[in-house]
Design a protein around this motif. Structure first.
Motif, PDB file in Angstrom:
ATOM      1  N   ARG A 127     -19.617 -16.656   4.056  1.00 29.70           N
ATOM      2  CA  ARG A 127     -20.345 -15.456   3.612  1.00 29.70           C
ATOM      3  C   ARG A 127     -19.439 -14.220   3.614  1.00 29.70           C
ATOM      4  N   LEU A 128     -18.416 -14.206   4.479  1.00 27.20           N
ATOM      5  CA  LEU A 128     -17.509 -13.057   4.543  1.00 27.20           C
ATOM      6  C   LEU A 128     -16.266 -13.231   3.665  1.00 27.20           C
ATOM      7  N   ALA A 129     -16.105 -14.388   3.052  1.00 27.51           N
ATOM      8  CA  ALA A 129     -14.933 -14.644   2.211  1.00 27.51           C
ATOM      9  C   ALA A 129     -14.806 -13.558   1.147  1.00 27.51           C
ATOM     10  N   GLY A 130     -13.600 -13.022   1.019  1.00 27.08           N
ATOM     11  CA  GLY A 130     -13.336 -11.965   0.049  1.00 27.08           C
ATOM     12  C   GLY A 130     -13.738 -10.583   0.534  1.00 27.08           C
ATOM     13  N   LYS A 131     -14.411 -10.517   1.681  1.00 25.34           N
ATOM     14  CA  LYS A 131     -14.838  -9.236   2.242  1.00 25.34           C
ATOM     15  C   LYS A 131     -14.108  -8.915   3.546  1.00 25.34           C
ATOM     16  N   ILE A 132     -14.059  -9.927   4.435  1.00 22.46           N
ATOM     17  CA  ILE A 132     -13.383  -9.788   5.721  1.00 22.46           C
ATOM     18  C   ILE A 132     -12.646 -11.088   5.993  1.00 22.46           C
ATOM     19  N   ASP A 133     -11.369 -10.983   6.338  1.00 21.46           N
ATOM     20  CA  ASP A 133     -10.580 -12.152   6.712  1.00 21.46           C
ATOM     21  C   ASP A 133     -10.746 -12.348   8.219  1.00 21.46           C
ATOM     22  N   ILE A 134     -11.310 -13.508   8.605  1.00 23.02           N
ATOM     23  CA  ILE A 134     -11.492 -13.833  10.014  1.00 23.02           C
ATOM     24  C   ILE A 134     -11.022 -15.256  10.250  1.00 23.02           C
ATOM     25  N   ASP A 135     -10.681 -15.563  11.497  1.00 23.05           N
ATOM     26  CA  ASP A 135     -10.344 -16.937  11.842  1.00 23.05           C
ATOM     27  C   ASP A 135     -11.600 -17.649  12.348  1.00 23.05           C
ATOM     28  N   PHE A 136     -11.482 -18.948  12.594  1.00 23.68           N
ATOM     29  CA  PHE A 136     -12.646 -19.752  12.969  1.00 23.68           C
ATOM     30  C   PHE A 136     -13.253 -19.299  14.299  1.00 23.68           C
ATOM     31  N   ASP A 137     -12.407 -19.035  15.297  1.00 26.78           N
ATOM     32  CA  ASP A 137     -12.927 -18.622  16.602  1.00 26.78           C
ATOM     33  C   ASP A 137     -13.644 -17.277  16.521  1.00 26.78           C
ATOM     34  N   THR A 138     -13.122 -16.364  15.742  1.00 25.07           N
ATOM     35  CA  THR A 138     -13.788 -15.073  15.553  1.00 25.07           C
ATOM     36  C   THR A 138     -15.132 -15.287  14.863  1.00 25.07           C
ATOM     37  N   ALA A 139     -15.170 -16.161  13.875  1.00 23.33           N
ATOM     38  CA  ALA A 139     -16.420 -16.458  13.174  1.00 23.33           C
ATOM     39  C   ALA A 139     -17.454 -17.053  14.127  1.00 23.33           C
ATOM     40  N   ARG A 140     -17.028 -17.939  15.045  1.00 25.24           N
ATOM     41  CA  ARG A 140     -17.955 -18.534  16.028  1.00 25.24           C
ATOM     42  C   ARG A 140     -18.564 -17.447  16.906  1.00 25.24           C
ATOM     43  N   ARG A 141     -17.732 -16.557  17.365  1.00 26.78           N
ATOM     44  CA  ARG A 141     -18.213 -15.504  18.266  1.00 26.78           C
ATOM     45  C   ARG A 141     -19.122 -14.521  17.533  1.00 26.78           C
ATOM     46  N   LEU A 142     -18.786 -14.212  16.296  1.00 30.62           N
ATOM     47  CA  LEU A 142     -19.663 -13.337  15.510  1.00 30.62           C
ATOM     48  C   LEU A 142     -21.007 -14.015  15.251  1.00 30.62           C
TER      49      LEU A 142
END
Length: 164
Positions: A135-150
């Motif tokens: 859902r954040l692709a192209g808007k915010i670059d995050i890694d997998f661990d950051t995505a889990r925590r978010l």
């Protein structure tokens, strides 16, 4: 650490909105997600970015939308990104059911059930992380661990919304 690593990150996450009392289990999840994000994360806004990080992220749910209000270290808004909460609803509902099941299993002292619930919870968080990154692709670059925590923080915010 290189300058790029120091700037491609969050240095603070704030959950906004009314703050009803959370269950101890959900509060512990919130605290752990925030602590893990403080320790390590990868976060780079890809739209509206005029300033380098580190960034402060103010997360909220407004009218069924998940709002990522991204600010620089001085508190000035860099950009705001809204995502429809709908795609997360099933996962958030499943998360809260797992929390309830975990609490009951702990009260009953059922170790095997606790372990099974924890495995399901990890799988659910992985699925939530994949959806968050998508859902954040192209808007915010995050890694997998950051995505889990978010994703964990989205579940906490959704608990706050449903508690009103």
């Amino acid at each position: 650490m290189t300058t790029a690593v120091l700037t491609a990150r969050l240095d603070r996450v704030v959950l906004e909105g009314d703050l009803p009392t959370l269950s101890p289990y959900i509060e512990a999840d919130r605290e752990q997600a925030v602590a893990d994000l403080a320790a390590t994360n990868h976060f780079v806004p890809l739209i509206g970015m005029a300033k380098a990080g580190p960034y402060a992220l103010h997360l909220s749910i407004v009218e069924g939308r998940l709002i990522f209000d991204i600010r620089d270290a001085g508190g000035t808004r860099v950009t705001a990104i809204g995502l429809a909460l709908g795609p997360f609803r099933r996962l958030v509902k499943d998360y809260h059911m797992l929390v309830d099941s975990h609490i009951l299993a702990v009260q009953e002292g059922r170790e095997a059930k606790i372990q099974a619930i924890d495995m399901g919870r990890r799988g659910l968080h992985n699925e939530g992380a994949e959806l968050m990154a998508q859902r954040l692709a192209g808007k915010i670059d995050i890694d997998f661990d950051t995505a889990r925590r978010l994703f964990t923080l989205v579940c906490v915010l959704a608990q706050r919304v449903s508690a009103r």
